[in-house]
Design an enzyme around this catalytic site. Structure first.
Site, PDB file in Angstrom:
ATOM      1  N   HIS A   9       0.854  -1.191   0.000  1.00 25.06           N
ATOM      2  CA  HIS A   9       0.000   0.000   0.000  1.00 25.06           C
ATOM      3  C   HIS A   9       0.881   1.228   0.000  1.00 25.06           C
ATOM      4  O   HIS A   9       1.930   1.231   0.644  1.00 25.06           O
ATOM      5  CB  HIS A   9      -0.909   0.010   1.231  1.00 25.06           C
ATOM      6  CG  HIS A   9      -2.055   0.944   1.076  1.00 25.06           C
ATOM      7  ND1 HIS A   9      -1.955   2.285   1.337  1.00 25.06           N
ATOM      8  CD2 HIS A   9      -3.316   0.730   0.642  1.00 25.06           C
ATOM      9  CE1 HIS A   9      -3.116   2.856   1.069  1.00 25.06           C
ATOM     10  NE2 HIS A   9      -3.953   1.942   0.643  1.00 25.06           N
ATOM     11  N   ASP A  45      -7.997  -5.246  -0.056  1.00 24.84           N
ATOM     12  CA  ASP A  45      -8.534  -6.067  -1.145  1.00 24.84           C
ATOM     13  C   ASP A  45      -8.149  -7.531  -1.055  1.00 24.84           C
ATOM     14  O   ASP A  45      -8.646  -8.347  -1.822  1.00 24.84           O
ATOM     15  CB  ASP A  45      -8.062  -5.495  -2.497  1.00 24.84           C
ATOM     16  CG  ASP A  45      -8.759  -4.193  -2.812  1.00 24.84           C
ATOM     17  OD1 ASP A  45      -9.934  -4.069  -2.432  1.00 24.84           O
ATOM     18  OD2 ASP A  45      -8.137  -3.312  -3.407  1.00 24.84           O
TER      19      ASP A  45
HETATM   20  N1  CMC Z   1       4.170  -7.704  -4.929  1.00 22.26           N
HETATM   21  C1  CMC Z   1       5.529  -7.717  -5.086  1.00 22.26           C
HETATM   22  N2  CMC Z   1       6.308  -6.643  -4.908  1.00 22.26           N
HETATM   23  C2  CMC Z   1       5.716  -5.487  -4.575  1.00 22.26           C
HETATM   24  C3  CMC Z   1       4.317  -5.405  -4.393  1.00 22.26           C
HETATM   25  C4  CMC Z   1       3.545  -6.565  -4.578  1.00 22.26           C
HETATM   26  N3  CMC Z   1       2.223  -6.523  -4.417  1.00 22.26           N
HETATM   27  N4  CMC Z   1       3.992  -4.126  -4.057  1.00 22.26           N
HETATM   28  C5  CMC Z   1       5.131  -3.431  -4.028  1.00 22.26           C
HETATM   29  N5  CMC Z   1       6.192  -4.261  -4.334  1.00 22.26           N
HETATM   30  C6  CMC Z   1       7.611  -3.897  -4.340  1.00 22.26           C
HETATM   31  C7  CMC Z   1       7.968  -3.087  -5.579  1.00 22.26           C
HETATM   32  O1  CMC Z   1       8.380  -3.931  -6.638  1.00 22.26           O
HETATM   33  C8  CMC Z   1       9.081  -2.220  -5.060  1.00 22.26           C
HETATM   34  O2  CMC Z   1      10.238  -3.014  -4.957  1.00 22.26           O
HETATM   35  P1  CMC Z   1      11.712  -2.361  -5.197  1.00 22.26           P
HETATM   36  O3  CMC Z   1      11.860  -1.332  -4.118  1.00 22.26           O
HETATM   37  O4  CMC Z   1      12.662  -3.499  -5.091  1.00 22.26           O
HETATM   38  O5  CMC Z   1      11.658  -1.750  -6.583  1.00 22.26           O
HETATM   39  C9  CMC Z   1       8.647  -1.896  -3.610  1.00 22.26           C
HETATM   40  O6  CMC Z   1       7.833  -3.039  -3.229  1.00 22.26           O
HETATM   41  C10 CMC Z   1       7.835  -0.608  -3.472  1.00 22.26           C
HETATM   42  O7  CMC Z   1       6.724  -0.684  -4.371  1.00 22.26           O
HETATM   43  P2  CMC Z   1       6.113   0.560  -5.161  1.00 22.26           P
HETATM   44  O8  CMC Z   1       5.399   0.056  -6.366  1.00 22.26           O
HETATM   45  O9  CMC Z   1       7.181   1.592  -5.371  1.00 22.26           O
HETATM   46  O10 CMC Z   1       5.092   1.134  -4.097  1.00 22.26           O
HETATM   47  P3  CMC Z   1       3.894   2.088  -4.394  1.00 22.26           P
HETATM   48  O11 CMC Z   1       3.597   2.799  -3.119  1.00 22.26           O
HETATM   49  O12 CMC Z   1       4.158   2.924  -5.605  1.00 22.26           O
HETATM   50  O13 CMC Z   1       2.699   1.078  -4.793  1.00 22.26           O
HETATM   51  C11 CMC Z   1       0.831  -0.386  -4.651  1.00 22.26           C
HETATM   52  C12 CMC Z   1       1.679   0.687  -3.921  1.00 22.26           C
HETATM   53  C13 CMC Z   1      -0.411  -0.655  -3.824  1.00 22.26           C
HETATM   54  C14 CMC Z   1       0.412   0.156  -6.026  1.00 22.26           C
HETATM   55  C15 CMC Z   1       1.698  -1.661  -4.810  1.00 22.26           C
HETATM   56  O14 CMC Z   1       2.070  -2.157  -3.533  1.00 22.26           O
HETATM   57  C16 CMC Z   1       0.972  -2.749  -5.616  1.00 22.26           C
HETATM   58  O15 CMC Z   1       1.058  -2.753  -6.844  1.00 22.26           O
HETATM   59  N6  CMC Z   1       0.255  -3.702  -4.921  1.00 22.26           N
HETATM   60  C17 CMC Z   1      -0.538  -4.705  -5.619  1.00 22.26           C
HETATM   61  C18 CMC Z   1      -1.864  -4.090  -6.079  1.00 22.26           C
HETATM   62  C19 CMC Z   1      -2.841  -3.887  -4.942  1.00 22.26           C
HETATM   63  O16 CMC Z   1      -3.053  -4.753  -4.103  1.00 22.26           O
HETATM   64  N7  CMC Z   1      -3.468  -2.688  -4.925  1.00 22.26           N
HETATM   65  C20 CMC Z   1      -4.526  -2.355  -3.947  1.00 22.26           C
HETATM   66  C21 CMC Z   1      -4.125  -1.243  -3.024  1.00 22.26           C
HETATM   67  S1  CMC Z   1      -5.223  -1.139  -1.599  1.00 22.26           S
HETATM   68  C22 CMC Z   1      -6.761  -0.686  -2.255  1.00 22.26           C
HETATM   69  C23 CMC Z   1      -6.778   0.736  -2.667  1.00 22.26           C
HETATM   70  O17 CMC Z   1      -6.835   1.625  -1.803  1.00 22.26           O
HETATM   71  O18 CMC Z   1      -6.785   0.979  -3.866  1.00 22.26           O
END
Ligand code: CMC
Length: 428
Positions: free
Chosen positions: A307, A364
């Site tokens: 998140h 989710d």
């Molecule tokens: N699985 C594997 N690796 C992950 C995941 C995941 N679900 N989420 C983040 N990472 C890794 C990412 O690859 C990165 O690694 P590194 O630092 O080595 O490059 C690190 O963790 C930070 O991730 P980020 O993408 O920079 O973080 P963000 O804050 O931009 O993204 C997120 C947050 C929710 C988009 C992301 O965690 C994600 O894609 N999760 C899966 C989709 C999901 O469940 N979304 C629902 C969010 S809750 C409901 C809502 O409010 O919408």
């Protein structure tokens, strides 16, 4: 603590005031940055460090896993309030008295019909259409059928637009589902509670009385409350920015629905279920999918994990996990998908990759399992999220309009070609 921040650019110092919120969050107010520095701006892709507004609706502390609507904890609201009370609280700022609540519900019920011509639009969609595309289009179409809700400036006109959409949106949700299932497009029953009515509109068969199941009503009520607001996320920011051009409420909501659709946001609940299904069909090998999620050359992500703001735990996920156990138990549903989800969660919580990056199950991860037990098709999950988020979007839109916020219009740093001369096509 100092109440100003100093930025030094090319030896010249500029001071900016600090703003402190009621929960002691601090921001540097850079409203005058560009003028003071003669053209310098900030850049912050994904807005990871940028506050877009001051808001009194929802407080979220990602480090401590706190979520409060208008000061009330999500745990207490999920346990003690119903969805309509929470909607009123979010939108108008206080819990309603019994009279206010009754009036609010009556006003919504009076609007729980849509123009019969909307049926023609619903009917013209192919059954294969994704429900999020359908519901976004229908919400937008409501502007055409309710022109008085388009330009609303006074609190009174806003109230009328708000009860209209809270009345009509569940009808559109039910019709989106019923069209897919080839069921007649009916209206609800005005003697029922808001959530009971939603369930009946969605599931009533044409040849059978619908019997309410208390377990389902409570589960849906709780899920809707947990989704009702989450401060300045992608879809809410969309609603606020679209509304900031004084586009009407319904148009702003339709844009918010489109933003919610993506799998990185609300679409994750559908993606989680599809992922769990895929793991089950692939023999239930969670370790294989854990490895894929950690492999930087593999685009696969563990859906329902991570998140932008919660870096400890998502308080909504805790409540939902417990609710999933209860609902499945009460309904007598044995779902192997739940076991896979629990296994995956356990492994991830012990895995250095997930621990180091503070990746925890989000709202989710378990919500889809409950929706599935309720008989809601997977591609309708994000529509259910939109149904829950509706009061939050409305509250944020109303706050933005009442605070008379300026039109949202970010700047950029241009990195394209500098000026060049046009070359006629036969000379290129
Ligand atoms: N699985 C594997 N690796 C992950 C995941 C995941 N679900 N989420 C983040 N990472 C890794 C990412 O690859 C990165 O690694 P590194 O630092 O080595 O490059 C690190 O963790 C930070 O991730 P980020 O993408 O920079 O973080 P963000 O804050 O931009 O993204 C997120 C947050 C929710 C988009 C992301 O965690 C994600 O894609 N999760 C899966 C989709 C999901 O469940 N979304 C629902 C969010 S809750 C409901 C809502 O409010 O919408």
């Amino acid at each position: 603590m100092a109440n100003t921040a100093t930025i030094e650019i090319n030896g010249e110092k500029h001071e900016f005031p600090l703003i402190e919120g009621t929960e002691k969050e601090v921001a540097i107010d850079i409203t005058n940055l560009r003028t003071a520095t003669k053209g310098v701006i900030t850049i912050d892709p994904g807005y990871k460090n940028t506050g877009s507004c001051e808001s009194g609706v929802t407080f979220l502390d990602g480090e401590q896993g706190i979520l409060r609507y208008r000061g009330y904890s999500i745990e207490e609201l999920a346990e003690k309030a119903d969805f309509l009370e929470v909607a009123y609280l979010l939108i108008f700022g206080e819990l309603p008295t019994k009279e206010q609540n009754d009036k609010f519900h009556e006003d919504i019920k009076a609007e729980a019909v849509v123009d019969e011509d909307v049926k023609k639009i619903v009917e013209s969609f192919p059954k294969s259409a994704h429900p999020m595309g359908v519901i976004a289009s229908l919400t937008s179409a409501l502007t055409a059928f309710n022109p008085s809700s388009v330009n609303v400036d006074s609190e009174e006109d806003m109230y009328r637009a708000i009860v209209k959409i809270l009345g009509k949106f569940p009808v559109l949700v039910a019709w989106t589902l019923r069209k897919k299932q080839g069921l007649p497009l009916d209206y609800g029953d005005d003697s029922l509670g808001y959530v009971e009515n939603i369930l009946k509109m969605m599931f009533k068969k044409p040849n059978k009385e619908y019997t309410q199941n208390k377990v389902l009503v409570n589960a849906l009520d709780k899920l809707l409350i947990l989704h009702a607001d989450h401060e300045q996320n992608c879809s809410t920011s969309t609603v606020r920015i679209v509304g900031s051009s004084h586009a009407g409420l319904f148009a702003s909501l339709s844009a918010g629905i489109s933003a919610l659709w993506g799998p990185l946001h609300g679409g994750a609940n559908q993606a989680v279920l599809e992922m769990l299904e895929a793991i089950k069909n692939d023999g239930g090998d969670t370790k294989k999918y854990m490895a894929k999620a950690k492999d930087k050359n593999d685009p696969f992500r563990l859906m329902g994990f991570g998140h932008r703001v919660y870096k400890n735990f998502d308080p909504r996920a805790r409540i939902i996990k417990k609710a999933a156990d209860e609902v499945l138990g009460d309904l007598g549903v044995q779902d192997p998908i739940l076991d896979i989800a629990k296994g995956l969660e356990k492994e991830a919580l012990e895995d250095a990759y997930f621990v180091d990056r503070k990746l925890y199950p989000n709202v989710d991860f378990y919500s889809g399992i409950i929706y599935r037990a309720m008989g809601i098709p997977t591609d309708m999950f994000t529509v259910m999220f939109a149904l829950g988020r509706l009061p939050g979007w409305i509250a944020q839109w109303r706050e933005m309009r009442l605070r008379k916020e300026p039109i949202g219009r970010p700047r950029q740093i241009y990195i394209g070609a500098t000026e060049r001369k046009f070359v006629p096509v036969d000379e290129r």
